[in-house]
Design a protein around this motif. Structure first.
Motif, PDB file in Angstrom:
ATOM      1  N   PRO A  44       0.770  -1.150   0.008  1.00 26.75           N
ATOM      2  CA  PRO A  44       0.009  -0.018  -0.049  1.00 26.75           C
ATOM      3  C   PRO A  44       0.723   1.418  -0.019  1.00 26.75           C
ATOM      4  CG  PRO A  44      -0.744  -1.680   1.644  1.00 26.75           C
ATOM      5  CD  PRO A  44       0.505  -2.243   1.120  1.00 26.75           C
ATOM      6  N   GLY A  45       0.330   2.116  -0.767  1.00 27.04           N
ATOM      7  CA  GLY A  45       1.062   3.441  -0.913  1.00 27.04           C
ATOM      8  C   GLY A  45       2.256   3.777  -2.000  1.00 27.04           C
ATOM      9  N   LEU A  46       2.616   2.508  -2.500  1.00 23.96           N
ATOM     10  CA  LEU A  46       3.575   2.667  -3.689  1.00 23.96           C
ATOM     11  C   LEU A  46       2.793   2.589  -4.924  1.00 23.96           C
ATOM     12  CD1 LEU A  46       6.387   0.199  -2.433  1.00 23.96           C
ATOM     13  CD2 LEU A  46       6.038   2.616  -2.339  1.00 23.96           C
ATOM     14  N   GLU A  47       3.273   3.516  -5.810  1.00 18.79           N
ATOM     15  CA  GLU A  47       2.527   3.534  -7.148  1.00 18.79           C
ATOM     16  C   GLU A  47       2.861   2.521  -8.004  1.00 18.79           C
ATOM     17  OE1 GLU A  47       1.617   7.218 -10.488  1.00 18.79           O
ATOM     18  OE2 GLU A  47       3.469   7.407  -8.989  1.00 18.79           O
ATOM     19  N   THR A  48       1.660   2.144  -8.753  1.00 19.82           N
ATOM     20  CA  THR A  48       1.991   1.075  -9.801  1.00 19.82           C
ATOM     21  C   THR A  48       1.403   1.587 -11.302  1.00 19.82           C
ATOM     22  OG1 THR A  48      -0.217  -0.022  -9.288  1.00 19.82           O
ATOM     23  CG2 THR A  48       1.856  -0.845  -8.335  1.00 19.82           C
ATOM     24  N   TYR A  49       2.007   0.980 -12.156  1.00 21.89           N
ATOM     25  CA  TYR A  49       1.693   1.631 -13.507  1.00 21.89           C
ATOM     26  C   TYR A  49       0.868   0.361 -14.285  1.00 21.89           C
ATOM     27  CZ  TYR A  49       4.579   5.481 -12.389  1.00 21.89           C
ATOM     28  OH  TYR A  49       5.122   6.512 -11.909  1.00 21.89           O
ATOM     29  N   SER A  50      -0.020   0.745 -15.111  1.00 20.02           N
ATOM     30  CA  SER A  50      -0.305  -0.205 -16.230  1.00 20.02           C
ATOM     31  C   SER A  50       0.482  -0.623 -17.202  1.00 20.02           C
ATOM     32  CB  SER A  50      -1.740   0.312 -16.622  1.00 20.02           C
ATOM     33  OG  SER A  50      -2.417  -0.422 -17.755  1.00 20.02           O
ATOM     34  N   VAL A  51       0.604  -1.814 -17.601  1.00 21.44           N
ATOM     35  CA  VAL A  51       1.390  -2.216 -18.639  1.00 21.44           C
ATOM     36  C   VAL A  51       0.898  -2.837 -19.862  1.00 21.44           C
ATOM     37  CG1 VAL A  51       3.737  -2.227 -17.212  1.00 21.44           C
ATOM     38  CG2 VAL A  51       2.088  -4.243 -17.062  1.00 21.44           C
ATOM     39  N   LYS A 129       9.256  -0.447 -12.503  1.00 20.58           N
ATOM     40  CA  LYS A 129       8.773   0.261 -11.553  1.00 20.58           C
ATOM     41  C   LYS A 129       7.867  -0.190 -10.447  1.00 20.58           C
ATOM     42  CE  LYS A 129       8.191   4.468  -9.383  1.00 20.58           C
ATOM     43  NZ  LYS A 129       8.952   4.779  -8.481  1.00 20.58           N
ATOM     44  N   ASN A 130       7.217  -1.286 -11.282  1.00 15.61           N
ATOM     45  CA  ASN A 130       5.846  -1.899 -10.541  1.00 15.61           C
ATOM     46  C   ASN A 130       6.610  -3.021  -9.574  1.00 15.61           C
ATOM     47  OD1 ASN A 130       3.922  -0.800 -11.696  1.00 15.61           O
ATOM     48  ND2 ASN A 130       3.679  -2.135 -13.469  1.00 15.61           N
ATOM     49  N   ILE A 131       7.575  -3.648  -9.803  1.00 14.36           N
ATOM     50  CA  ILE A 131       8.173  -4.764  -9.044  1.00 14.36           C
ATOM     51  C   ILE A 131       8.619  -4.138  -7.570  1.00 14.36           C
ATOM     52  CG2 ILE A 131       8.854  -6.189 -10.800  1.00 14.36           C
ATOM     53  CD1 ILE A 131      11.670  -5.663 -10.549  1.00 14.36           C
ATOM     54  N   ASP A 132       8.964  -2.799  -7.567  1.00 15.90           N
ATOM     55  CA  ASP A 132       9.191  -2.226  -6.425  1.00 15.90           C
ATOM     56  C   ASP A 132       8.068  -2.150  -5.343  1.00 15.90           C
ATOM     57  OD1 ASP A 132      11.848  -1.584  -7.105  1.00 15.90           O
ATOM     58  OD2 ASP A 132      11.279   0.354  -7.795  1.00 15.90           O
ATOM     59  N   ALA A 133       6.920  -2.416  -5.977  1.00 15.30           N
ATOM     60  CA  ALA A 133       5.601  -2.408  -4.949  1.00 15.30           C
ATOM     61  C   ALA A 133       5.334  -3.967  -4.773  1.00 15.30           C
ATOM     62  CB  ALA A 133       4.628  -1.568  -5.505  1.00 15.30           C
ATOM     63  N   PHE A 134       6.121  -4.900  -5.362  1.00 13.43           N
ATOM     64  CA  PHE A 134       5.416  -6.355  -5.204  1.00 13.43           C
ATOM     65  C   PHE A 134       6.349  -6.787  -3.913  1.00 13.43           C
ATOM     66  CE2 PHE A 134       4.675  -6.835  -9.852  1.00 13.43           C
ATOM     67  CZ  PHE A 134       3.541  -6.156  -9.758  1.00 13.43           C
ATOM     68  N   PRO A 135       5.675  -7.059  -2.720  1.00 12.95           N
ATOM     69  CA  PRO A 135       6.225  -7.478  -1.746  1.00 12.95           C
ATOM     70  C   PRO A 135       7.083  -9.089  -2.012  1.00 12.95           C
ATOM     71  CG  PRO A 135       4.193  -6.981  -0.882  1.00 12.95           C
ATOM     72  CD  PRO A 135       4.237  -6.896  -2.357  1.00 12.95           C
TER      73      PRO A 135
END
Length: 336
Positions: A44-51, A129-135
């Motif tokens: 939560p709180g980390l931005e993700t992008y549509s790919v 960028k998205n994998i930074d938001a993946f635990p």
């Protein structure tokens, strides 16, 4: 006296929020997707992008680029045909048509290549960028290398494959690099290096040709040149097709996996949420306050008219008055 047996202790297995598999307390992470126990699919709180959209556009651009390069690598076929036609006609100006055909086929390839490069870089950056938001993800290189890795000389032979391999592992739930990444990068290196080497070789061979073809030997030299160029172009052309096909598969797989994971982090209400409270059927999920519509005004029924009792007629003057009432006596009746 017999001691009563203790009630059996039943434990409900915890489900992973990323893949939905049952987890075991013996491990500190899901054995399927490697998400730490109790962690959500997306932090939560980390931005993700549509790919998905950019991935589709990049896939199309890569496929179109490979098709145009395949056509440009077949340009020597037109050169052989025109060289034989020039020999029959005895007109060396016909050979200029081969250069025109090669230029017309090369120009679309260059345009498609530039468009594909831009789209692939954007897709790579978003996916990284998205994998930074993946635990549970294990990033190797920073986000900036998703862009700079393609542009920095010499580094572009190593960095892009490391970035894409990292994205593939953390998106497709792998601890080892998928074989598709290896096939793509090996074919890409063969294409990149082979295309440069064989283009230089073709330029050197073309410089040795006679500027003006006069006799049959001169025209035959052009035919031989185009035959050799066609054979040399075959290696990078095949490598280009393999690299494009494998990379398109990678883009589609990674994009679908990331979009599915991001969608799992989006709350879905099975019932209408309670304003400012918790949604029924979704324990632990907070429902944002919803505006409550004011109740519609109900029509007020008019009171029914009450009948007005007519005044009782006055007793006649000559009627004797009624006898006074006697207080009730126990066991008696009321009245005289």
């Amino acid at each position: 006296m017999r001691t009563p047996l203790a009630a059996p202790h039943w434990t409900v297995p915890m489900l992973c929020q990323t893949c939905g598999d049952a987890t075991s307390p013996s491990f500190d992470e899901c054995q399927n997707c490697y998400t730490p126990l109790g962690q959500p699919a997306v932090t939560p709180g980390l931005e993700t992008y549509s790919v998905r959209g950019i991935g589709l556009a990049a896939s199309i651009a890569v496929g179109v680029t490979a098709a145009f390069y395949l056509l440009s690598s077949l340009a020597p076929v037109a050169g052989m045909v025109l060289a034989r036609q020039a020999e029959r006609d005895g007109n060396s100006e016909v050979l200029l048509g081969a250069l025109l055909v090669e230029g017309l086929l090369t120009l679309p390839f260059v345009v498609a290549y530039l468009a594909a490069a831009v789209l692939v870089i954007i897709w790579t950056w978003r996916a990284r960028k998205n994998i930074d938001a993946f635990p549970g993800a294990l990033p190797v290189l920073g986000q900036g290398w998703a862009i700079a890795g393609w542009l920095v000389p010499f580094a572009n032979f190593v960095v892009p494959v490391r970035v894409v391999a990292n994205i593939a592992r953390d998106s497709l739930w792998r601890r080892s690099t998928p074989w598709l990444v290896v096939v793509w990068w090996a074919a890409w290196l063969v294409f990149s290096v082979g295309e440069r080497l064989f283009t230089r070789k073709n330029d050197l061979e073309f410089a040795r040709l006679p500027e003006t073809a006069v006799d049959p030997e001169d025209f035959q030299a052009y035919v031989d040149y185009y035959q050799g160029a066609l054979g040399r172009n075959a290696i990078p052309a095949i490598a280009c097709v393999v690299a494009a096909a494998s990379f398109i598969m990678l883009i589609r797989k990674i994009s679908a996996a990331q979009q599915d994971r991001i969608a799992r982090a989006t709350p879905a209400w099975p019932f209408a949420p309670v304003p400012g409270g918790f949604a029924p059927g979704a324990p632990g999920t907070f429902a944002p306050p919803q505006p409550v519509a004011a109740p519609a005004p109900q029509p007020v029924a008019a009171p029914a008219p009450q009948p007005v009792a007519a005044p009782a007629p006055q007793a006649a003057a000559d009627t004797p008055p009624a006898s006074p009432q006697v207080p009730p006596v126990a066991g008696g009746t009321i009245g005289a």
